[in-house]
Each structure stands twice: as structure tokens, then as C-alpha cells.
Design a protein around this motif. Structure first.
Motif, PDB file in Angstrom:
ATOM      1  N   LEU A   1      77.893  46.329 123.340  1.00 51.76           N
ATOM      2  CA  LEU A   1      76.655  46.134 122.593  1.00 51.76           C
ATOM      3  C   LEU A   1      76.465  47.296 121.627  1.00 51.76           C
ATOM      4  O   LEU A   1      76.706  48.451 121.984  1.00 51.76           O
ATOM      5  CB  LEU A   1      75.458  46.082 123.542  1.00 51.76           C
ATOM      6  N   ARG A   2      76.011  46.998 120.431  1.00 47.24           N
ATOM      7  CA  ARG A   2      75.617  48.022 119.461  1.00 47.24           C
ATOM      8  C   ARG A   2      74.099  47.940 119.359  1.00 47.24           C
ATOM      9  O   ARG A   2      73.554  46.879 119.023  1.00 47.24           O
ATOM     10  CB  ARG A   2      76.263  47.780 118.101  1.00 47.24           C
ATOM     11  N   CYS A   3      73.439  49.058 119.633  1.00 48.70           N
ATOM     12  CA  CYS A   3      71.990  49.053 119.796  1.00 48.70           C
ATOM     13  C   CYS A   3      71.324  50.106 118.910  1.00 48.70           C
ATOM     14  O   CYS A   3      71.880  51.194 118.712  1.00 48.70           O
ATOM     15  CB  CYS A   3      71.630  49.378 121.243  1.00 48.70           C
ATOM     16  N   LYS A   4      70.137  49.803 118.443  1.00 54.85           N
ATOM     17  CA  LYS A   4      69.339  50.802 117.731  1.00 54.85           C
ATOM     18  C   LYS A   4      68.882  51.844 118.750  1.00 54.85           C
ATOM     19  O   LYS A   4      68.564  51.512 119.898  1.00 54.85           O
ATOM     20  CB  LYS A   4      68.145  50.149 117.048  1.00 54.85           C
ATOM     21  N   ASN A   5      68.854  53.086 118.314  1.00 59.11           N
ATOM     22  CA  ASN A   5      68.487  54.187 119.217  1.00 59.11           C
ATOM     23  C   ASN A   5      67.145  53.962 119.905  1.00 59.11           C
ATOM     24  O   ASN A   5      66.978  54.312 121.069  1.00 59.11           O
ATOM     25  CB  ASN A   5      68.468  55.516 118.464  1.00 59.11           C
ATOM     26  N   ARG A   6      66.196  53.373 119.219  1.00 57.58           N
ATOM     27  CA  ARG A   6      64.858  53.170 119.787  1.00 57.58           C
ATOM     28  C   ARG A   6      64.869  52.227 120.995  1.00 57.58           C
ATOM     29  O   ARG A   6      63.875  52.133 121.723  1.00 57.58           O
ATOM     30  CB  ARG A   6      63.899  52.665 118.715  1.00 57.58           C
ATOM     31  N   LEU A   7      65.990  51.549 121.226  1.00 59.67           N
ATOM     32  CA  LEU A   7      66.081  50.589 122.329  1.00 59.67           C
ATOM     33  C   LEU A   7      66.788  51.153 123.561  1.00 59.67           C
ATOM     34  O   LEU A   7      67.066  50.421 124.508  1.00 59.67           O
ATOM     35  CB  LEU A   7      66.774  49.315 121.847  1.00 59.67           C
ATOM     36  N   MET A   8      67.036  52.451 123.570  1.00 56.00           N
ATOM     37  CA  MET A   8      67.719  53.072 124.706  1.00 56.00           C
ATOM     38  C   MET A   8      66.996  52.770 126.021  1.00 56.00           C
ATOM     39  O   MET A   8      67.620  52.417 127.015  1.00 56.00           O
ATOM     40  CB  MET A   8      67.837  54.584 124.506  1.00 56.00           C
ATOM     41  N   ARG A   9      65.691  52.896 126.056  1.00 54.74           N
ATOM     42  CA  ARG A   9      64.927  52.653 127.286  1.00 54.74           C
ATOM     43  C   ARG A   9      65.123  51.213 127.761  1.00 54.74           C
ATOM     44  O   ARG A   9      65.275  50.966 128.960  1.00 54.74           O
ATOM     45  CB  ARG A   9      63.442  52.973 127.057  1.00 54.74           C
ATOM     46  N   SER A  10      65.140  50.264 126.850  1.00 53.61           N
ATOM     47  CA  SER A  10      65.330  48.859 127.226  1.00 53.61           C
ATOM     48  C   SER A  10      66.710  48.632 127.836  1.00 53.61           C
ATOM     49  O   SER A  10      66.848  47.876 128.800  1.00 53.61           O
ATOM     50  CB  SER A  10      65.139  47.952 126.012  1.00 53.61           C
ATOM     51  N   VAL A  11      67.722  49.284 127.282  1.00 46.41           N
ATOM     52  CA  VAL A  11      69.081  49.160 127.817  1.00 46.41           C
ATOM     53  C   VAL A  11      69.152  49.783 129.206  1.00 46.41           C
ATOM     54  O   VAL A  11      69.716  49.198 130.134  1.00 46.41           O
ATOM     55  CB  VAL A  11      70.105  49.792 126.847  1.00 46.41           C
ATOM     56  N   ILE A  12      68.543  50.941 129.376  1.00 50.54           N
ATOM     57  CA  ILE A  12      68.523  51.597 130.690  1.00 50.54           C
ATOM     58  C   ILE A  12      67.747  50.752 131.703  1.00 50.54           C
ATOM     59  O   ILE A  12      68.174  50.604 132.850  1.00 50.54           O
ATOM     60  CB  ILE A  12      67.947  53.021 130.581  1.00 50.54           C
ATOM     61  N   ASP A  13      66.622  50.194 131.277  1.00 56.94           N
ATOM     62  CA  ASP A  13      65.844  49.331 132.180  1.00 56.94           C
ATOM     63  C   ASP A  13      66.663  48.138 132.649  1.00 56.94           C
ATOM     64  O   ASP A  13      66.561  47.715 133.798  1.00 56.94           O
ATOM     65  CB  ASP A  13      64.571  48.841 131.498  1.00 56.94           C
ATOM     66  N   ARG A  14      67.477  47.601 131.762  1.00 54.91           N
ATOM     67  CA  ARG A  14      68.267  46.405 132.089  1.00 54.91           C
ATOM     68  C   ARG A  14      69.516  46.719 132.922  1.00 54.91           C
ATOM     69  O   ARG A  14      69.845  46.004 133.855  1.00 54.91           O
ATOM     70  CB  ARG A  14      68.669  45.700 130.782  1.00 54.91           C
ATOM     71  N   PHE A  15      70.210  47.832 132.564  1.00 57.38           N
ATOM     72  CA  PHE A  15      71.518  48.096 133.157  1.00 57.38           C
ATOM     73  C   PHE A  15      71.572  49.337 134.048  1.00 57.38           C
ATOM     74  O   PHE A  15      72.613  49.627 134.627  1.00 57.38           O
ATOM     75  CB  PHE A  15      72.577  48.208 132.055  1.00 57.38           C
ATOM     76  N   GLY A  16      70.485  50.066 134.146  1.00 52.27           N
ATOM     77  CA  GLY A  16      70.437  51.229 135.029  1.00 52.27           C
ATOM     78  C   GLY A  16      70.665  52.544 134.291  1.00 52.27           C
ATOM     79  O   GLY A  16      71.267  52.575 133.221  1.00 52.27           O
ATOM     80  N   ASP A  17      70.193  53.624 134.892  1.00 49.47           N
ATOM     81  CA  ASP A  17      70.274  54.920 134.222  1.00 49.47           C
ATOM     82  C   ASP A  17      71.668  55.526 134.275  1.00 49.47           C
ATOM     83  O   ASP A  17      71.922  56.556 133.660  1.00 49.47           O
ATOM     84  CB  ASP A  17      69.228  55.903 134.748  1.00 49.47           C
ATOM     85  N   GLY A  18      72.605  54.878 134.939  1.00 49.08           N
ATOM     86  CA  GLY A  18      73.978  55.354 134.965  1.00 49.08           C
ATOM     87  C   GLY A  18      74.841  54.776 133.847  1.00 49.08           C
ATOM     88  O   GLY A  18      76.020  55.103 133.737  1.00 49.08           O
TER      89      GLY A  18
END
Length: 84
Positions: free
Chosen positions: A12-29
Motif C-alpha cells: 500500500l502507498r499511503c499519505k502520511n496523514r493516514l499513518m494512524r489509520s494504518v496502525i489501527d487496522r494492521f497493528g503498531d508492529g
């Protein structure tokens, strides 16, 4: 049971502002890599399914599937109704 349980590694290529959403979905690891000044990439293990594609759609282009090509094509087919 409703969807194919086939797991794939998706980039996935993601905008930086969406980091929290990616972590929420896939975990902080989850491991991310910078991709220019405004984006990052991440590889995640997912089952390509309508719920996953729906999650990606909610970001209106802020998260893009860049590979593998088969998963990208599935996403494009699901979104084909948008062009009609």
C-alpha cells in the motif's frame, strides 16, 4: 467463510496523514517505509475481500494498492461502477 481465505502480501502507498489509520487496522508492529515527502509504503498480509477493498475506498485515494497486480485489478473491478 463468506470470502476466500487466501492471504496475500499487499503493498500500500499511503499519505502520511493516514499513518494512524494504518496502525489501527494492521497493528503498531507494521513496518513502514518513507516514499517521498508526503507518503509511506507498507506491506501487509490481507485476504483480498470486499471489506478490505471497502476500507481502502474510504480514504478516497489516500491509500493506494500498488501490488500485486492481481489484487489491484480486483480493486479496480470493484470500483468500476464509479465510472458509470
Amino acid at each position: 467463510g463468506m470470502y476466500d481465505d487466501k492471504i496475500e502480501t499487499v503493498t500500500l502507498r499511503c499519505k502520511n496523514r493516514l499513518m494512524r489509520s494504518v496502525i489501527d487496522r494492521f497493528g503498531d508492529g507494521v513496518q513502514t517505509q518513507p516514499d517521498g515527502p508526503d507518503h509511506f509504503t507498507v506491506q501487509v498480509e490481507i485476504a483480498p475481500s470486499p471489506p478490505f477493498f471497502g476500507w481502502v475506498f474510504t480514504f478516497a485515494g489516500g491509500i493506494q494498492i500498488t501490488g500485486p497486480e492481481g489484487v489491484l485489478l480486483e480493486m479496480q473491478q470493484m470500483g468500476a461502477w464509479l465510472d458509470k
